[in-house]
Design an enzyme around this catalytic site. Structure first.
Site, PDB file in Angstrom:
ATOM      1  CD1 TRP A 133      26.818 -40.331  -9.279  1.00 23.39           C
ATOM      2  CD2 TRP A 133      27.358 -40.494  -7.115  1.00 23.39           C
ATOM      3  NE1 TRP A 133      26.551 -39.120  -8.685  1.00 23.39           N
ATOM      4  CE2 TRP A 133      26.880 -39.187  -7.362  1.00 23.39           C
ATOM      5  CE3 TRP A 133      27.776 -40.820  -5.820  1.00 23.39           C
ATOM      6  CZ2 TRP A 133      26.787 -38.217  -6.365  1.00 23.39           C
ATOM      7  CZ3 TRP A 133      27.673 -39.859  -4.818  1.00 23.39           C
ATOM      8  CH2 TRP A 133      27.192 -38.575  -5.103  1.00 23.39           C
ATOM      9  CG  HIS A 158      25.668 -48.686 -12.260  1.00 17.66           C
ATOM     10  ND1 HIS A 158      25.466 -47.566 -11.484  1.00 17.66           N
ATOM     11  CD2 HIS A 158      25.638 -49.744 -11.405  1.00 17.66           C
ATOM     12  CE1 HIS A 158      25.323 -47.930 -10.215  1.00 17.66           C
ATOM     13  NE2 HIS A 158      25.419 -49.240 -10.142  1.00 17.66           N
ATOM     14  CD  GLU A 231      15.220 -42.085  -4.764  1.00 16.95           C
ATOM     15  OE1 GLU A 231      15.248 -40.842  -4.556  1.00 16.95           O
ATOM     16  OE2 GLU A 231      16.176 -42.830  -4.567  1.00 16.95           O
ATOM     17  CG  LEU A 232      13.493 -37.707  -9.665  1.00 14.34           C
ATOM     18  CD1 LEU A 232      12.686 -36.638 -10.387  1.00 14.34           C
ATOM     19  CD2 LEU A 232      14.495 -38.366 -10.597  1.00 14.34           C
ATOM     20  CB  CYS A 265      17.814 -39.395  -2.472  1.00 15.84           C
ATOM     21  SG  CYS A 265      18.686 -39.711  -4.009  1.00 15.84           S
ATOM     22  CD  GLU A 354      19.281 -33.752  -3.420  1.00 18.43           C
ATOM     23  OE1 GLU A 354      19.178 -34.831  -2.820  1.00 18.43           O
ATOM     24  OE2 GLU A 354      19.164 -33.641  -4.665  1.00 18.43           O
TER      25      GLU A 354
END
Length: 451
Positions: A133, A158, A231-232, A265, A354
């Protein structure tokens, strides 16, 4: 409440709901994308598919205001940043379109026996994309466009809070001239995603999302021998090592942390400053973060869940001994005051977490070696920024960082044709540029016998 719903994070109001896909709709999506791959993809050229992508790039530009308004209400991104994301998505799409023939040209190999030998890059089939998102257009553009040009077809799932941007993207690709079955949106549930990955018609999966989601998808893809790109998360460092312009360093540290309300990210989440600059930098940085303006510089967090998670992480850090240097306090709805915390130690949970929102961690170090050790202590390894007037020093430090990207001299050095990706728990694989284009390519070898 439906799985897929537009809930304005600024007000909490549910604006629209969309039903989950039925099993018949999932089957129709798979059948359609497989049929289109077998027919259209194999009878069109790279140049023809790139021309359609070029038209899609034009549509991103033409529709940028409409597209921006959609994600502004879906996930709270300030309107100018939302429009900017649509523009950047168009630039990415154009970059792939304009470079595709060069990047996909046959690659001739010099081999010992001298036989004519080359790679030809072609599609492999239906690719599933699971998108987040925080950048509803950008993430899709960098995944879907190269695959469509390559000749793959796309099933796109999505984020649950982005159904309207998902539908707007599907319409954009159709209006650009891509045929039915080239790009198909599905409002799939988690169970349906597992079934799609297991289906023999699907040849690969790309996910941008959380570490937890990446682990689940990687396990499912591995079980069924499917290529996977992940892709984290990230906890990127911003290293201030040597500079005669601290104002420049502060500006980029603030920009690197506050972009997309801190929900990026590769945002600069850990600000690490050499001791000789720390006091002056800290004063200016805290003033700048404290002066951020709601609506102009940042928006609400994307959802009540995101707000709860960030609040819990910061409160946990405080309880374990971290200090709030600026900001803090209870959020107002989903509006989280930009915050900086200090005094973080390796024993604290937040040290290895994170923080996905406008919260920075500030550290002081006494040497390059200490900075490198701190940077590499994170379980993540996405990107980094190094501020140093000594470019050789910056490159030497960057070489020792366990990350996928090193930006020297500034934050925000991403580009429409610049590869993106990380290592460690930040995932694997690359997107954008030639290397991104080739992730889901069949690198088909041709060899010719001597006459």
């Amino acid at each position: 409440m439906a799985t897929f719903a537009v809930i304005n994070p600024a007000t909490g109001e549910t604006l629209a709901e969309y039903p989950d896909a039925t099993s018949e709709e999932i089957e129709a999506a798979l059948a359609s994308t497989q049929k289109t791959y077998s027919e259209w993809s194999r009878t069109t050229t790279v140049a023809e598919r790139a021309a359609l992508a070029q038209r899609a790039a034009e549509l991103f530009e033409e529709r940028k205001d409409e597209l921006g308004a959609i994600i502004n209400r879906e996930m709270g991104k300030p309107l100018d940043q939302s429009v900017g994301e649509a523009e950047f998505s168009g630039a990415i799409t154009a970059a792939f379109a304009q470079n595709a023939e060069k990047w996909l040209a046959d690659e001739h190999l010099e081999v010992e026996d001298g036989l004519k030998t080359f790679f030809r890059f072609q599609g492999i089939g239906v690719i599933l994309g699971i998108m987040p998102w925080n950048y509803p257009y950008y993430q899709v553009a960098r995944f879907a466009v190269p695959n469509l040009i390559l000749g793959n077809t796309v099933v796109l799932k999505h984020a649950a809070q982005c159904p309207e941007s998902a539908l707007a993207l599907e319409k954009l690709f159709r209006d650009a001239g891509f045929p039915e079955g080239a790009y198909v949106n599905v409002f799939a549930t988690h169970d349906q995603i597992a079934d799609i990955i297991a289906d023999d018609r699907v040849q690969g999966v790309s996910l941008t999302g959380s570490e937890r989601a990446g682990a689940i998808v990687a396990e499912q893809a591995g079980k069924h021998l499917k290529k996977c790109v992940l892709e984290l998360g990230g906890s990127d460092v911003f290293l201030v090592l040597d500079t005669d312009d601290l104002d420049h360093a502060v500006e980029h540290a603030v920009g690197g942390r506050m972009e997309n309300t801190g929900q990026a990210c590769n945002g600069s989440k850990r600000i690490v400053v050499l001791d000789k600059y720390y006091d002056e930098f800290s004063k200016k940085f805290l003033e700048a973060i404290g002066g951020q303006s709601y609506g102009a510089d940042f928006g609400p967090l994307s959802s009540a869940g995101a707000t709860k998670t960030l609040s819990s992480q910061v409160q946990g850090a405080i309880e374990q001994g971290a200090e709030v240097l600026v900001g803090g306090g209870e959020p107002d709805g989903n509006v989280y005051t930009p915050t900086v915390i200090g005094g973080v130690t390796p024993s604290m949970d937040v040290y290895s977490q994170e923080l996905f929102g406008p919260v920075a961690q500030l550290y002081k170090v006494s040497s390059d070696e200490e900075a490198i050790e701190l940077a590499n202590s994170s379980p993540y390894g996405l990107g980094s920024v190094i501020i140093s007037d000594d470019l050789e020093r910056a490159e030497r430090v960057g070489t020792q960082l366990d990350v996928g990207m090193v930006f020297i001299g500034a934050a925000g050095l991403e580009g429409a044709d610049v590869p993106f990706g990380g290592v460690k728990k930040s995932g694997y694989g690359r997107e954008l540029g030639k290397v991104g284009l080739l992730e889901f390519a069949n690198k088909k070898l041709f060899r010719f016998a001597e006459k």
